[in-house]
Design a protein around this motif. Sequence first.
Motif, PDB file in Angstrom:
ATOM      1  N   THR A 259      25.753 -58.628 -35.150  1.00  0.00           N
ATOM      2  CA  THR A 259      26.400 -57.342 -34.953  1.00  0.00           C
ATOM      3  C   THR A 259      26.969 -57.322 -33.550  1.00  0.00           C
ATOM      4  O   THR A 259      26.245 -57.562 -32.579  1.00  0.00           O
ATOM      5  N   ILE A 260      28.287 -57.138 -33.464  1.00  0.00           N
ATOM      6  CA  ILE A 260      28.935 -57.111 -32.160  1.00  0.00           C
ATOM      7  C   ILE A 260      29.782 -55.858 -32.071  1.00  0.00           C
ATOM      8  O   ILE A 260      30.670 -55.643 -32.897  1.00  0.00           O
ATOM      9  N   ALA A 261      29.506 -55.050 -31.072  1.00  0.00           N
ATOM     10  CA  ALA A 261      30.320 -53.865 -30.787  1.00  0.00           C
ATOM     11  C   ALA A 261      30.642 -53.055 -32.042  1.00  0.00           C
ATOM     12  O   ALA A 261      31.788 -52.795 -32.356  1.00  0.00           O
ATOM     13  N   GLY A 262      29.615 -52.667 -32.762  1.00  0.00           N
ATOM     14  CA  GLY A 262      29.811 -51.809 -33.927  1.00  0.00           C
ATOM     15  C   GLY A 262      30.339 -52.532 -35.159  1.00  0.00           C
ATOM     16  O   GLY A 262      30.620 -51.922 -36.165  1.00  0.00           O
ATOM     17  N   LYS A 263      30.484 -53.854 -35.057  1.00  0.00           N
ATOM     18  CA  LYS A 263      30.948 -54.607 -36.217  1.00  0.00           C
ATOM     19  C   LYS A 263      29.811 -55.454 -36.750  1.00  0.00           C
ATOM     20  O   LYS A 263      29.137 -56.138 -35.989  1.00  0.00           O
ATOM     21  N   PHE A 264      29.643 -55.402 -38.051  1.00  0.00           N
ATOM     22  CA  PHE A 264      28.701 -56.298 -38.682  1.00  0.00           C
ATOM     23  C   PHE A 264      29.476 -57.511 -39.190  1.00  0.00           C
ATOM     24  O   PHE A 264      30.487 -57.368 -39.869  1.00  0.00           O
ATOM     25  N   ILE A 265      29.035 -58.700 -38.797  1.00  0.00           N
ATOM     26  CA  ILE A 265      29.748 -59.924 -39.168  1.00  0.00           C
ATOM     27  C   ILE A 265      28.829 -60.839 -39.963  1.00  0.00           C
ATOM     28  O   ILE A 265      27.758 -61.211 -39.498  1.00  0.00           O
ATOM     29  N   LEU A 266      29.252 -61.152 -41.169  1.00  0.00           N
ATOM     30  CA  LEU A 266      28.512 -62.085 -42.007  1.00  0.00           C
ATOM     31  C   LEU A 266      29.339 -63.367 -42.061  1.00  0.00           C
ATOM     32  O   LEU A 266      30.451 -63.371 -42.576  1.00  0.00           O
ATOM     33  N   ASP A 267      28.787 -64.420 -41.516  1.00  0.00           N
ATOM     34  CA  ASP A 267      29.537 -65.666 -41.394  1.00  0.00           C
ATOM     35  C   ASP A 267      29.082 -66.639 -42.469  1.00  0.00           C
ATOM     36  O   ASP A 267      27.921 -67.012 -42.537  1.00  0.00           O
ATOM     37  N   LEU A 268      30.024 -67.058 -43.322  1.00  0.00           N
ATOM     38  CA  LEU A 268      29.693 -67.953 -44.424  1.00  0.00           C
ATOM     39  C   LEU A 268      30.140 -69.374 -44.161  1.00  0.00           C
ATOM     40  O   LEU A 268      30.120 -70.214 -45.054  1.00  0.00           O
ATOM     41  N   SER A 269      30.580 -69.652 -42.946  1.00  0.00           N
ATOM     42  CA  SER A 269      31.182 -70.977 -42.696  1.00  0.00           C
ATOM     43  C   SER A 269      30.145 -72.085 -42.657  1.00  0.00           C
ATOM     44  O   SER A 269      30.492 -73.250 -42.696  1.00  0.00           O
ATOM     45  N   MET A 270      28.857 -71.732 -42.610  1.00  0.00           N
ATOM     46  CA  MET A 270      27.800 -72.721 -42.457  1.00  0.00           C
ATOM     47  C   MET A 270      27.846 -73.844 -43.488  1.00  0.00           C
ATOM     48  O   MET A 270      28.040 -74.995 -43.167  1.00  0.00           O
ATOM     49  N   ALA A 271      27.665 -73.492 -44.752  1.00  0.00           N
ATOM     50  CA  ALA A 271      27.515 -74.579 -45.724  1.00  0.00           C
ATOM     51  C   ALA A 271      28.345 -74.365 -46.971  1.00  0.00           C
ATOM     52  O   ALA A 271      28.366 -75.199 -47.850  1.00  0.00           O
ATOM     53  N   ASN A 272      29.021 -73.256 -47.041  1.00  0.00           N
ATOM     54  CA  ASN A 272      29.697 -72.939 -48.286  1.00  0.00           C
ATOM     55  C   ASN A 272      31.035 -73.660 -48.419  1.00  0.00           C
ATOM     56  O   ASN A 272      31.599 -73.734 -49.484  1.00  0.00           O
ATOM     57  N   GLU A 273      31.508 -74.160 -47.332  1.00  0.00           N
ATOM     58  CA  GLU A 273      32.787 -74.854 -47.335  1.00  0.00           C
ATOM     59  C   GLU A 273      32.491 -76.281 -46.860  1.00  0.00           C
ATOM     60  O   GLU A 273      31.723 -76.463 -45.947  1.00  0.00           O
ATOM     61  N   PRO A 274      33.097 -77.286 -47.482  1.00  0.00           N
ATOM     62  CA  PRO A 274      32.898 -78.632 -46.931  1.00  0.00           C
ATOM     63  C   PRO A 274      33.419 -78.676 -45.493  1.00  0.00           C
ATOM     64  O   PRO A 274      34.483 -78.156 -45.203  1.00  0.00           O
ATOM     65  N   ALA A 275      32.639 -79.268 -44.607  1.00  0.00           N
ATOM     66  CA  ALA A 275      33.031 -79.291 -43.201  1.00  0.00           C
ATOM     67  C   ALA A 275      34.289 -80.125 -43.024  1.00  0.00           C
ATOM     68  O   ALA A 275      34.349 -81.266 -43.475  1.00  0.00           O
ATOM     69  N   PRO A 276      35.328 -79.561 -42.414  1.00  0.00           N
ATOM     70  CA  PRO A 276      36.547 -80.352 -42.216  1.00  0.00           C
ATOM     71  C   PRO A 276      36.318 -81.451 -41.174  1.00  0.00           C
ATOM     72  O   PRO A 276      35.617 -81.239 -40.192  1.00  0.00           O
ATOM     73  N   ALA A 277      36.890 -82.616 -41.438  1.00  0.00           N
ATOM     74  CA  ALA A 277      36.772 -83.705 -40.469  1.00  0.00           C
ATOM     75  C   ALA A 277      37.577 -83.335 -39.241  1.00  0.00           C
ATOM     76  O   ALA A 277      38.736 -82.958 -39.359  1.00  0.00           O
ATOM     77  N   PRO A 278      36.979 -83.383 -38.068  1.00  0.00           N
ATOM     78  CA  PRO A 278      37.741 -82.989 -36.882  1.00  0.00           C
ATOM     79  C   PRO A 278      38.845 -83.994 -36.577  1.00  0.00           C
ATOM     80  O   PRO A 278      38.577 -85.151 -36.267  1.00  0.00           O
ATOM     81  N   ALA A 279      40.074 -83.563 -36.725  1.00  0.00           N
ATOM     82  CA  ALA A 279      41.207 -84.452 -36.490  1.00  0.00           C
ATOM     83  C   ALA A 279      41.379 -84.680 -34.986  1.00  0.00           C
ATOM     84  O   ALA A 279      41.398 -85.809 -34.516  1.00  0.00           O
ATOM     85  N   THR A 280      41.483 -83.585 -34.273  1.00  0.00           N
ATOM     86  CA  THR A 280      41.536 -83.695 -32.820  1.00  0.00           C
ATOM     87  C   THR A 280      40.411 -82.814 -32.290  1.00  0.00           C
ATOM     88  O   THR A 280      40.102 -81.785 -32.876  1.00  0.00           O
ATOM     89  N   PRO A 281      39.799 -83.230 -31.207  1.00  0.00           N
ATOM     90  CA  PRO A 281      38.741 -82.373 -30.682  1.00  0.00           C
ATOM     91  C   PRO A 281      39.325 -81.019 -30.279  1.00  0.00           C
ATOM     92  O   PRO A 281      40.192 -80.937 -29.425  1.00  0.00           O
ATOM     93  N   VAL A 282      38.873 -79.973 -30.957  1.00  0.00           N
ATOM     94  CA  VAL A 282      39.404 -78.643 -30.688  1.00  0.00           C
ATOM     95  C   VAL A 282      38.856 -78.124 -29.366  1.00  0.00           C
ATOM     96  O   VAL A 282      39.566 -77.584 -28.539  1.00  0.00           O
ATOM     97  N   ASN A 283      37.565 -78.349 -29.177  1.00  0.00           N
ATOM     98  CA  ASN A 283      36.962 -77.862 -27.954  1.00  0.00           C
ATOM     99  C   ASN A 283      36.973 -78.961 -26.900  1.00  0.00           C
ATOM    100  O   ASN A 283      36.177 -79.876 -26.920  1.00  0.00           O
ATOM    101  N   SER A 284      37.914 -78.837 -26.000  1.00  0.00           N
ATOM    102  CA  SER A 284      38.072 -79.859 -24.981  1.00  0.00           C
ATOM    103  C   SER A 284      37.156 -79.586 -23.794  1.00  0.00           C
ATOM    104  O   SER A 284      37.236 -80.238 -22.777  1.00  0.00           O
ATOM    105  N   GLY A 285      36.293 -78.585 -23.937  1.00  0.00           N
ATOM    106  CA  GLY A 285      35.439 -78.224 -22.814  1.00  0.00           C
ATOM    107  C   GLY A 285      36.113 -77.220 -21.905  1.00  0.00           C
ATOM    108  O   GLY A 285      35.515 -76.691 -20.982  1.00  0.00           O
ATOM    109  N   LYS A 286      37.393 -76.955 -22.192  1.00  0.00           N
ATOM    110  CA  LYS A 286      38.106 -75.968 -21.382  1.00  0.00           C
ATOM    111  C   LYS A 286      37.721 -74.557 -21.817  1.00  0.00           C
ATOM    112  O   LYS A 286      37.368 -74.329 -22.960  1.00  0.00           O
ATOM    113  N   LYS A 287      37.834 -73.640 -20.895  1.00  0.00           N
ATOM    114  CA  LYS A 287      37.613 -72.246 -21.233  1.00  0.00           C
ATOM    115  C   LYS A 287      38.921 -71.671 -21.786  1.00  0.00           C
ATOM    116  O   LYS A 287      40.004 -71.954 -21.255  1.00  0.00           O
TER     117      LYS A 287
END
Length: 464
Positions: A259-287
């Motif tokens: 729950t963030i700032a009055g929003k309830f968030i239910l995240d289904l990305s854990m196991a319900n979708e096959p994990a996409p193979a990371p093509a390029t590293p999305v998180n480069s460590g940059k902010k």
Amino acid sequence: MKKSIILFLFSMLLLMLIPMHTHAASHQTKIILDGQELVLPNDVEVVNVRSNIMIPIRVVAENLKFNVKWNQKTQNVNIEQASTAISLTVGKDQATVQNNTVQLNIAPQMIKNTVVVPLRFVSEEMGLRVGWNNKDKIVTLTSNNGSQPASPSHGNDAATNLVHDITYANNQLVVSLDREVAPVISTLKNPERIIVDFPSTNFGNMGQVPSGGSMGRLDVNEFPSVTDIRYSLFKNDPPQVRIVIELNNISSVNYTQQTIAGKFILDLSMANEPAPAPATPVNSGKKIVVIDPGHGGSDPGTISYTKQPEKHFALALGLKVQALLENEPDIELMMTRETDVYPTRPERVKLANDLNADVFVSIHGNSVPAAPQISGTETYYYQRESSKALATLIHKNLIDALGFNDRGVKNGNYQVIRETTMSAVLLEIGFLSNQIEEEAMMSETNLNKAAQAIVDGIKEYLKL
Ligand SMILES: [Zn+2]
């Protein structure tokens, strides 16, 4: 689907061709306040403007025994009752409630000599519980204690919680509520379903509200792992909103919730979708930093002392911040706009949330045309401590750099900082309605100083 849209457009066209006077009396909307139907003057009605139910404020306020004053010249409505003071202006999407600026999702409008305001404003700022029956066109309003005038409530009482929006995107169900609530979540098999029950909760102003056992549905065509998302008022007394997510072709149901700032968030990305193979590293460590120059395109924002639109100031400063941040090796920068265009506020929010950004900074210029002597810098955050910390750092740098009157760091209910999920701030650099301050704000020197101050604040916050 396509056919029905064409049919709809065609019937809209027909409606527009029918002379105005024939449709006025056809279906008068009703407003029921504390169980009593309000008598609406002849040409006063509830209207639907871009999916916002708008109601005539005078009728409602007067029936609550508020004192209503209308200023024709400034197009301003003042509503007062004991300690409550609300000020609204036609065409302006900011209102004042007890000296606090409040952002409206749609500006009050003048329709047939009547000022109408979004139903949501009435619920949020006048403390009324609201309901909208779209089928019978009935607005129900309930004040806190029957005939007593309502006082503004910011959701701390035991009244019914309200759902204002339900969306599904990026494997996340997001439910926007008046206040935080812990839903009861259960799962069922054949087919796999997740059932989310919100206790003591009803539907607020969300356009199409299911009532009387009917059901609302989200469009899930784009999401192969979900076959259906439906929502309904599952129980009446006390009310209970139920959302059912039906899943497709999975062996086990997995989710996380927060729950963030009055929003309830239910995240289904854990196991319900096959994990996409990371093509390029999305998180480069940059902010990831999102800079949001306010308004733009069809939305000029406020108008300055010299009749310049706020959108130009916001963009000029935004582009200077961009130029500085692009050189930062540890920062990935995204702009919500780089030209004179208008991304909607939900689009700006979505961009930042989808990027999972670390920092969101919205740039604005302030204005009180009726009081041109007011000047100074204000910085807004919404509730979250992380946002407050960011606001404090940027604000200090702005005050040091520009030397404007210090109007402080404040909690403010603005959509772009309320609905974003990262550290988010809204900067009111100075007052464009103040002759001297406008000139100072628009000077090249001060634009550069302000840009550097914003960048310094962001870097201090990110410990770069
Ligand atoms: Zn603005």
